[in-house]
Structure formats: C-alpha cells, structure tokens
Design a protein around this motif. Structure first.
Motif, PDB file in Angstrom:
ATOM      1  N   THR A 172      26.262  39.777  95.341  1.00 17.55           N
ATOM      2  CA  THR A 172      25.597  40.805  96.168  1.00 17.55           C
ATOM      3  C   THR A 172      25.582  42.072  95.311  1.00 17.55           C
ATOM      4  O   THR A 172      26.396  42.977  95.514  1.00 17.55           O
ATOM      5  CB  THR A 172      26.329  41.053  97.502  1.00 17.55           C
ATOM      6  N   VAL A 173      24.654  42.116  94.384  1.00 16.06           N
ATOM      7  CA  VAL A 173      24.572  43.242  93.443  1.00 16.06           C
ATOM      8  C   VAL A 173      23.409  44.179  93.772  1.00 16.06           C
ATOM      9  O   VAL A 173      23.106  45.086  92.995  1.00 16.06           O
ATOM     10  CB  VAL A 173      24.457  42.742  91.978  1.00 16.06           C
ATOM     11  N   THR A 174      22.762  43.972  94.915  1.00 13.48           N
ATOM     12  CA  THR A 174      21.580  44.702  95.410  1.00 13.48           C
ATOM     13  C   THR A 174      20.339  44.356  94.602  1.00 13.48           C
ATOM     14  O   THR A 174      20.430  43.832  93.493  1.00 13.48           O
ATOM     15  CB  THR A 174      21.754  46.244  95.438  1.00 13.48           C
ATOM     16  N   GLU A 175      19.195  44.689  95.168  1.00 14.47           N
ATOM     17  CA  GLU A 175      17.922  44.311  94.541  1.00 14.47           C
ATOM     18  C   GLU A 175      17.788  44.867  93.122  1.00 14.47           C
ATOM     19  O   GLU A 175      17.203  44.227  92.250  1.00 14.47           O
ATOM     20  CB  GLU A 175      16.749  44.814  95.384  1.00 14.47           C
ATOM     21  N   LYS A 176      18.339  46.052  92.888  1.00 14.17           N
ATOM     22  CA  LYS A 176      18.157  46.687  91.575  1.00 14.17           C
ATOM     23  C   LYS A 176      19.118  46.137  90.518  1.00 14.17           C
ATOM     24  O   LYS A 176      19.034  46.517  89.355  1.00 14.17           O
ATOM     25  CB  LYS A 176      18.326  48.200  91.684  1.00 14.17           C
ATOM     26  N   GLY A 177      20.033  45.237  90.924  1.00  7.47           N
ATOM     27  CA  GLY A 177      21.049  44.752  89.996  1.00  7.47           C
ATOM     28  C   GLY A 177      20.627  43.596  89.119  1.00  7.47           C
ATOM     29  O   GLY A 177      21.381  43.180  88.231  1.00  7.47           O
ATOM     30  N   TYR A 178      19.427  43.063  89.342  1.00  4.17           N
ATOM     31  CA  TYR A 178      18.992  41.866  88.604  1.00  4.17           C
ATOM     32  C   TYR A 178      18.358  42.278  87.276  1.00  4.17           C
ATOM     33  O   TYR A 178      17.149  42.284  87.114  1.00  4.17           O
ATOM     34  CB  TYR A 178      18.075  41.017  89.489  1.00  4.17           C
ATOM     35  N   THR A 179      19.220  42.626  86.350  1.00  2.08           N
ATOM     36  CA  THR A 179      18.818  43.162  85.046  1.00  2.08           C
ATOM     37  C   THR A 179      19.222  42.196  83.936  1.00  2.08           C
ATOM     38  O   THR A 179      20.057  41.300  84.150  1.00  2.08           O
ATOM     39  CB  THR A 179      19.515  44.510  84.801  1.00  2.08           C
ATOM     40  N   PRO A 180      18.679  42.388  82.737  1.00  5.74           N
ATOM     41  CA  PRO A 180      19.109  41.563  81.597  1.00  5.74           C
ATOM     42  C   PRO A 180      20.618  41.648  81.347  1.00  5.74           C
ATOM     43  O   PRO A 180      21.220  40.680  80.869  1.00  5.74           O
ATOM     44  CB  PRO A 180      18.312  42.141  80.426  1.00  5.74           C
ATOM     45  N   VAL A 181      21.232  42.774  81.661  1.00  3.92           N
ATOM     46  CA  VAL A 181      22.685  42.924  81.478  1.00  3.92           C
ATOM     47  C   VAL A 181      23.424  41.917  82.360  1.00  3.92           C
ATOM     48  O   VAL A 181      24.392  41.278  81.930  1.00  3.92           O
ATOM     49  CB  VAL A 181      23.123  44.373  81.804  1.00  3.92           C
ATOM     50  N   LEU A 182      22.968  41.766  83.617  1.00 10.03           N
ATOM     51  CA  LEU A 182      23.565  40.774  84.514  1.00 10.03           C
ATOM     52  C   LEU A 182      23.337  39.365  83.978  1.00 10.03           C
ATOM     53  O   LEU A 182      24.262  38.538  83.957  1.00 10.03           O
ATOM     54  CB  LEU A 182      22.978  40.906  85.916  1.00 10.03           C
ATOM     55  N   GLY A 183      22.113  39.081  83.553  1.00  8.78           N
ATOM     56  CA  GLY A 183      21.807  37.763  83.010  1.00  8.78           C
ATOM     57  C   GLY A 183      22.711  37.405  81.840  1.00  8.78           C
ATOM     58  O   GLY A 183      23.205  36.271  81.740  1.00  8.78           O
ATOM     59  N   GLN A 184      22.973  38.359  80.969  1.00 15.90           N
ATOM     60  CA  GLN A 184      23.825  38.126  79.801  1.00 15.90           C
ATOM     61  C   GLN A 184      25.274  37.893  80.212  1.00 15.90           C
ATOM     62  O   GLN A 184      25.966  37.029  79.653  1.00 15.90           O
ATOM     63  CB  GLN A 184      23.735  39.308  78.831  1.00 15.90           C
ATOM     64  N   LEU A 185      25.754  38.648  81.198  1.00 10.98           N
ATOM     65  CA  LEU A 185      27.117  38.471  81.693  1.00 10.98           C
ATOM     66  C   LEU A 185      27.315  37.054  82.232  1.00 10.98           C
ATOM     67  O   LEU A 185      28.290  36.367  81.886  1.00 10.98           O
ATOM     68  CB  LEU A 185      27.402  39.493  82.795  1.00 10.98           C
ATOM     69  N   LEU A 186      26.378  36.607  83.056  1.00 13.81           N
ATOM     70  CA  LEU A 186      26.461  35.255  83.613  1.00 13.81           C
ATOM     71  C   LEU A 186      26.388  34.211  82.510  1.00 13.81           C
ATOM     72  O   LEU A 186      27.162  33.244  82.494  1.00 13.81           O
ATOM     73  CB  LEU A 186      25.341  35.029  84.630  1.00 13.81           C
ATOM     74  N   LEU A 187      25.456  34.412  81.601  1.00 12.37           N
ATOM     75  CA  LEU A 187      25.276  33.431  80.526  1.00 12.37           C
ATOM     76  C   LEU A 187      26.532  33.307  79.668  1.00 12.37           C
ATOM     77  O   LEU A 187      26.932  32.195  79.292  1.00 12.37           O
ATOM     78  CB  LEU A 187      24.085  33.819  79.648  1.00 12.37           C
ATOM     79  N   ASP A 188      27.169  34.429  79.378  1.00 12.59           N
ATOM     80  CA  ASP A 188      28.365  34.380  78.532  1.00 12.59           C
ATOM     81  C   ASP A 188      29.464  33.545  79.192  1.00 12.59           C
ATOM     82  O   ASP A 188      30.156  32.767  78.519  1.00 12.59           O
ATOM     83  CB  ASP A 188      28.874  35.794  78.242  1.00 12.59           C
ATOM     84  N   GLY A 189      29.625  33.698  80.506  1.00 16.22           N
ATOM     85  CA  GLY A 189      30.616  32.895  81.215  1.00 16.22           C
ATOM     86  C   GLY A 189      30.228  31.429  81.276  1.00 16.22           C
ATOM     87  O   GLY A 189      31.064  30.533  81.079  1.00 16.22           O
TER      88      GLY A 189
END
Length: 467
Positions: free
Chosen positions: A126-143
């Motif tokens: 639940t990171v809000t609509e504005k939270g879906y950024t490349p930074v989030l994508g990279q964080l998830l991908l790294d894990g």
C-alpha cells in the motif's frame, strides 16, 4: 504505561487481543507501506489467520519513508489498537500480526533481505498511487533476484492500492527493472511469482488526538499508534497465487477470491473514490473539515447519490451497484470516522485520472449528462487557489502542487483561459476529454458559478436543473 507485549495482559477483557505466539516464528508476509490503511485492513485479515493457528501470516512491515511511525510501532512491539465503530456500536481490537519493522529509505538492504528470506511467502503493498516508480520496481527486483539465486520458490506479490489492474502494473514495473539479458530471472518470475490484481475497501482516517484519547480511555494505557475504522471491509483478490491453497485460506477469513476483480475495482474507484474526491474538494473549499460533515448536508448528499446513480453506475459491471451506493452513503456519514477532507484531497492530480474521466467518457458516448462531474472538475480548479470561502488558507499536498497553484492563481482574472488550461492537461483527463467542446463548456459554466456564488449555491443550482 504504554501498550506493548509486556502490558498486553493488563487490557480489559472487552478488548480483543492476540492469544497466539508472536515470537517463535519468522514472518511470512513482507508489507511495503505501513500506514493506517494497511494496519486496519490486511493486517487484521492476517491477524485472523494467525488466530486460527496458521503461523505463516506474521508481517514484516516496511515504512517507506517515515521512521517516526516505525519507531513508535517498534517501541510498542508492533502492537496498536483499532477502534471499529459504526451504527452497530464500538469495539476495540489489538491486532498482533505486525512482528518486525524497517524503513525502506534508510534500511534498504534489510528490506531486500526480508523479501529474500525463506519464510516469506507473500509481499503486499500500500504505497499509494504515486508510489509505483522505477525505484520501487528495483527494490522488489533486488529481493526477488536473491530468492531466485538462492533456489527459493516464488511468492505472491499483491498490490493493495487504488490502481486499476494493479497486479498487471506491478508485474510490469518489476519486469521493466529486469535486464533483458537476464532470461533466467525473467523465466523464474513468470513461472513462480504471482501478481494478482486486488481491490481493497475500508475507510481508515489518519490517526488523530481524539482517537489517541479514546484509546487511552478504552485500554487504560497510552497507545501512540491507535487507529479508528468502520465495521465494513472488503478485499477482493484475483485467484492467482504462488501457492494455490492460499485461496481457500483467504476465503475462510472473509476475503473474496474471484476471477473478476475488475468489476469490483472499477466500482470502488468510480463510486467510492470518485465521490470521496468530489466531497473532499467541496469540503476543502467550503471549510467543512470531514467527509461526514459534507455528506450530512442534504444538497451534498443528493449530489453524491445522483453522481453515482446517473453518471457512474451506467458504466459499471458490478451488478449490485445500487446496494453498494446506499452502503457507501451510510458509511460516509459514520460520525466516528472523522475522515479529513484534506487527507482525501491529497494527491488529487494522481487520483482524479483514475476516478472521473471513465464515467465522463461513458456519458459522452451515450449522449447523456455529465453535469455532476463537470461541477466536480470546476471545484477542483477552485481548490487550487489554496484558500477556502471563509478566507482560510490551506496547503495543496500534491506532487503537482506548484503547477496547479500557478495555473489556478489566474482563475479570478482569466477564468475561461484558466479552465481551458486545466482541462488541456492530458495527465489529468486523458487524451480524449481535452478536445471535447461540450465538456469544456460545462466545466467553464460551473466554474463561473462556483467563483461568483460559491460551491453550495452551485450544487443547489445543479440539483434544480437536473430535477
């Protein structure tokens, strides 16, 4: 004394508390976005599963940017009280599902390691609509990459934000961060990870001193993380899980597992969220502080009822929309919620594109009236002045605040040009509406009425016209 694991047993019997072991098992869920909504919604579902004896649903909660909240929760051993209040009464509950915490902004490696921990089965957001950024994508991908490299199974990654097709958007975000040459990782993501779409619904206002005081009275303890919510909740999730047996488990806790999330998410976005945005902007401009104080005004209640019935419902596939509408109006009036209009108006530039244009375009396609949405759009422009009708200033909490206020500043001297400039923005209205002359004309008309006579008079004029 403060609420904590040590003081839990001192609480009154009327307060529902976790009876399960919170220390012997590793969390099975990593959650990103540790705000009020998650703690009063998904965390309470997982608490129910834990109470049923399934130890795999403890949460490793991640605050994205707010160390203050995470530190408060940590000091209370992840415990907090939730007041569940509606027409049926008031009850207090202390969910126990939050077992560990981190802050993504300052403890990124710990978050990556949590995603890659063998016990992790789910990741929710639940990171809000504005939270879906490349930074989030990279964080998830790294894990996820660490999981794949360690030979661990994939997980269910579920967005719980107000985005249509949120599972598809999240999957695309992770894949966009994945190098094209990393074919093995891409194959693993496709074969082992599930990105279900979901729709979540529960009104959870930001915490207030009033709720803290009520918690102190109910618990006999200080609770710096107390929340208030309504009795109603809904979680509709696509039947797409890394572990297919999770479907029956979630259903046992009251979650709706279905192949058709879309009809529920579009109804929520356009009816609940669309009405919320309209009322929040009206409340901000008229000086009404809460949603309940807006819906309690007869002409605003009639406006919201007609907005949903006449302009939104004809384009929904949810068949029980009339019952849903009536339930929403009752929920909006819940006196316990104190849902701030300025909280809901936050990030309006990110929310409106999801909530209003689909209904307006549907009405245009049918040659039907879109007056309610045109008035809402006019109030949105008036809101960008940053001062209410009593002369009280307020802040626009929005990623586009500077450009919106610069644009809005000219609306008193050049109102028509200002309306055209606002409606020309494709980031707000999409590619079709900015060139629709009828839409521009009606928003211009209602903007003029709002500026000259005020929001309430404009609403009453519309209701007379549409009667």
């Amino acid at each position: 004394m403060t609420l904590s694991a040590a003081t839990l047993r001192t609480l009154p019997e009327s307060v529902h508390t976790p009876a399960y072991d919170r220390t012997s098992h590793a969390p099975g869920v990593v959650h990103l976005g540790l705000g009020a909504f998650h703690r009063a919604h998904q965390a309470m579902v997982f608490d129910q599963l834990l109470a049923g004896g399934d130890t795999r649903w403890g949460i490793h909660g991640v605050g994205m940017t707010r160390p203050d909240l995470v530190n408060q929760l940590k000091a209370q051993d992840g415990l907090y009280a939730v007041r569940v209040a509606d027409g049926q009464g008031v009850k207090w509950q202390v969910p126990g599902a939050l077992w560990r915490t981190n802050v993504a902004a300052t403890e990124r490696d710990a978050v990556v390691q949590a995603i890659a921990t063998p016990s992790t089965r789910w990741l929710t957001l639940t990171v809000t609509e504005k939270g879906y950024t490349p930074v989030l994508g990279q964080l998830l991908l790294d894990g996820l990459r660490l999981r794949q490299q360690a030979g661990l199974p994939g997980i269910t990654i579920a967005s719980c934000d107000n985005l249509q097709g949120n599972g598809h958007k999240l999957q695309a975000l992770v894949k966009a961060a994945t190098p094209a040459q990393d074919t093995e990782l891409l194959r693993w993501l496709d074969a082992q990870c599930a990105f279900p779409c979901s729709m979540v619904d529960r009104i959870v206002p930001a915490a207030t001193p009033e709720v803290m005081a009520a918690a102190h009275e109910a618990l006999g303890l200080q609770d710096h993380c107390a929340l208030s919510t309504e009795g109603f909740w809904e979680w509709v999730i696509e039947d797409r899980f890394a572990d297919p047996t999770d479907a029956a488990l979630l259903q046992s806790a009251g979650v709706r597992v279905t192949g058709d999330v879309h009809s529920y998410e579009e109804a929520k976005l356009r009816m609940l969220n669309g009405s919320h945005s309209a009322m929040a902007l009206m409340g901000a401009v008229t000086g009404r502080p809460f949603i309940a104080s807006c819906i309690g005004v007869p002409h605003i209640r009639t406006f919201v009822h007609q907005l949903m019935s006449r302009e939104v419902a004809p384009h929904l596939s949810r068949s029980d929309w009339a019952e849903y509408r009536d339930a929403l109006i009752a929920r909006f009036g819940n006196p316990y919620l104190k849902h701030s209009v300025h909280q809901i108006a936050t990030d309006s530039s990110q929310k409106i594109p999801q909530r209003w244009p689909p209904s307006v375009l549907g009405q245009i396609a049918q040659g039907a009236s879109f007056e309610h949405h045109a008035l809402a759009a006019a109030v949105f422009l008036r809101y960008t002045l940053g001062v209410d009708e009593q002369g009280q200033a307020y802040a626009l909490n929005d990623p586009q605040a500077d450009s919106l206020m610069t644009l809005g500043a000219t609306q008193r001297t050049e109102p028509e040009a200002c309306v055209r400039a606002l409606l020309a923005r494709e980031d707000l209205w999409g590619s079709t509406l900015p060139s629709n002359a009828a839409w521009i004309a009606r928003v211009t008309h209602w903007h003029q009425q709002v500026l000259q006579h005020g929001v309430d008079a404009a609403i009453q004029q519309l209701l007379t016209q549409e009667a």
